[in-house]
Design an enzyme around this catalytic site. Structure first.
Site, PDB file in Angstrom:
ATOM      1  N   GLY A  45       0.827  -1.193   0.000  1.00 43.36           N
ATOM      2  CA  GLY A  45       0.000   0.000   0.000  1.00 43.36           C
ATOM      3  C   GLY A  45       0.865   1.249   0.000  1.00 43.36           C
ATOM      4  N   GLN A  50       3.240   9.870   0.730  1.00 45.90           N
ATOM      5  CA  GLN A  50       4.514   9.145   0.893  1.00 45.90           C
ATOM      6  C   GLN A  50       5.469   9.377  -0.280  1.00 45.90           C
ATOM      7  OE1 GLN A  50       2.343   5.246   1.986  1.00 45.90           O
ATOM      8  NE2 GLN A  50       4.300   5.109   3.044  1.00 45.90           N
ATOM      9  N   CYS A  95       5.782   0.095   7.158  1.00 40.79           N
ATOM     10  CA  CYS A  95       5.433   1.247   6.327  1.00 40.79           C
ATOM     11  C   CYS A  95       6.654   1.608   5.492  1.00 40.79           C
ATOM     12  CB  CYS A  95       5.042   2.424   7.223  1.00 40.79           C
ATOM     13  SG  CYS A  95       4.565   3.905   6.309  1.00 40.79           S
ATOM     14  N   LEU A  96       6.441   1.866   4.215  1.00 41.94           N
ATOM     15  CA  LEU A  96       7.553   2.248   3.339  1.00 41.94           C
ATOM     16  C   LEU A  96       8.225   3.526   3.829  1.00 41.94           C
ATOM     17  CD1 LEU A  96       6.031   1.451  -0.172  1.00 41.94           C
ATOM     18  CD2 LEU A  96       8.049   0.370   0.844  1.00 41.94           C
ATOM     19  N   HIS A 137      -4.552   1.641   7.405  1.00 40.29           N
ATOM     20  CA  HIS A 137      -3.189   2.171   7.516  1.00 40.29           C
ATOM     21  C   HIS A 137      -2.986   3.330   6.531  1.00 40.29           C
ATOM     22  CE1 HIS A 137       1.336   1.628   7.862  1.00 40.29           C
ATOM     23  NE2 HIS A 137       1.221   2.325   6.739  1.00 40.29           N
ATOM     24  N   GLU A 138      -3.403   3.116   5.282  1.00 36.01           N
ATOM     25  CA  GLU A 138      -3.202   4.132   4.238  1.00 36.01           C
ATOM     26  C   GLU A 138      -4.101   5.350   4.468  1.00 36.01           C
ATOM     27  OE1 GLU A 138      -0.618   3.793   2.590  1.00 36.01           O
ATOM     28  OE2 GLU A 138      -0.335   1.660   2.946  1.00 36.01           O
ATOM     29  N   HIS A 141      -2.556   7.846   6.730  1.00 37.04           N
ATOM     30  CA  HIS A 141      -1.583   8.743   6.075  1.00 37.04           C
ATOM     31  C   HIS A 141      -2.254  10.035   5.598  1.00 37.04           C
ATOM     32  CE1 HIS A 141       2.202   6.568   5.997  1.00 37.04           C
ATOM     33  NE2 HIS A 141       1.627   5.472   5.549  1.00 37.04           N
TER      34      HIS A 141
END
Ligand code: QAP
Ligand code: CO
Length: 173
Positions: A45, A50, A95-96, A137-138, A141
């Site tokens: 994701g 990000q 997380c990236l 999660h996304e 953000h």
């Protein structure tokens, strides 16, 4: 379109992302760049913030049982709104934007959302399992929230220490 991942503690990750109102070629170019970026970096994701764009755009690609990602499972979610949620589940998230750190996070087990696709078409999605977790999660953000914000005080302190060390080690090589 060249993108780079914004990493914690970069303040840009704390911005509130803005609603998308024009579904044009610029948006499509961003989505077309986000998707391969997510796959190439082993992500499931990715939120636009990000990669430095503070707009309410997410891409998701949940792997199958073998851990393989397929282009046909790509989900592009714009302007999502939670309309229903139920249950509770624990999953070890990463997380990236917070590389190399993973911790158990509590989320709703099932969620339903309204969103728009890349052409602005109104959609509805009922999700459970990893997809439901990833959407939550996304969507965090979009509000400038990271999964590490949900840790206990003690775990957050441990994270900050480990992460600083990791960044220092990385700078050396
Ligand atoms: C969010 O996270 C997520 O630390 C997506 O070194 C995570 O794709 C949703 C990644 C878990 C649901 C469950 C993290 C890649 C990817 C790293 C990701 C890393 C390389 C994270
Ligand atoms: Co993330």
């Amino acid at each position: 379109m060249k993108l780079t991942i914004v990493e914690y503690p970069d303040k840009r990750l704390r911005q509130i992302s803005k609603e998308v109102t024009t579904f044009d070629t610029k948006l499509h170019a961003l989505l077309d760049a986000m998707n391969p970026m997510m796959i190439d970096t082993n992500g499931i994701g990715l939120a636009a913030i990000q990669v430095g764009y503070a707009i309410r755009v997410l891409t998701l690609n949940i792997p199958d049982e073998e851990g393989e990602q397929h282009p046909e499972n790509l989900l592009e979610i714009i302007n999502p709104v939670v309309i229903d949620k139920s249950g509770e589940t624990l999953y070890q998230e990463g997380c990236l934007s917070v590389p190399k750190f993973y911790e158990d996070i509590k989320r709703s087990e099932k969620i339903s959302i309204h969103y728009q696709d890349r052409d602005g078409k109104k959609m509805q999605l009922d999700a459970d399992g990893l997809l439901a977790i990833a959407i939550q999660h996304e969507m965090d953000h979009l509000e400038g929230i990271l999964f590490i914000d949900k840790l206990s005080y003690a775990k957050r302190k441990k994270f900050e220490k480990e992460y600083k060390k990791m960044l220092k080690e990385r700078k050396k090589s």
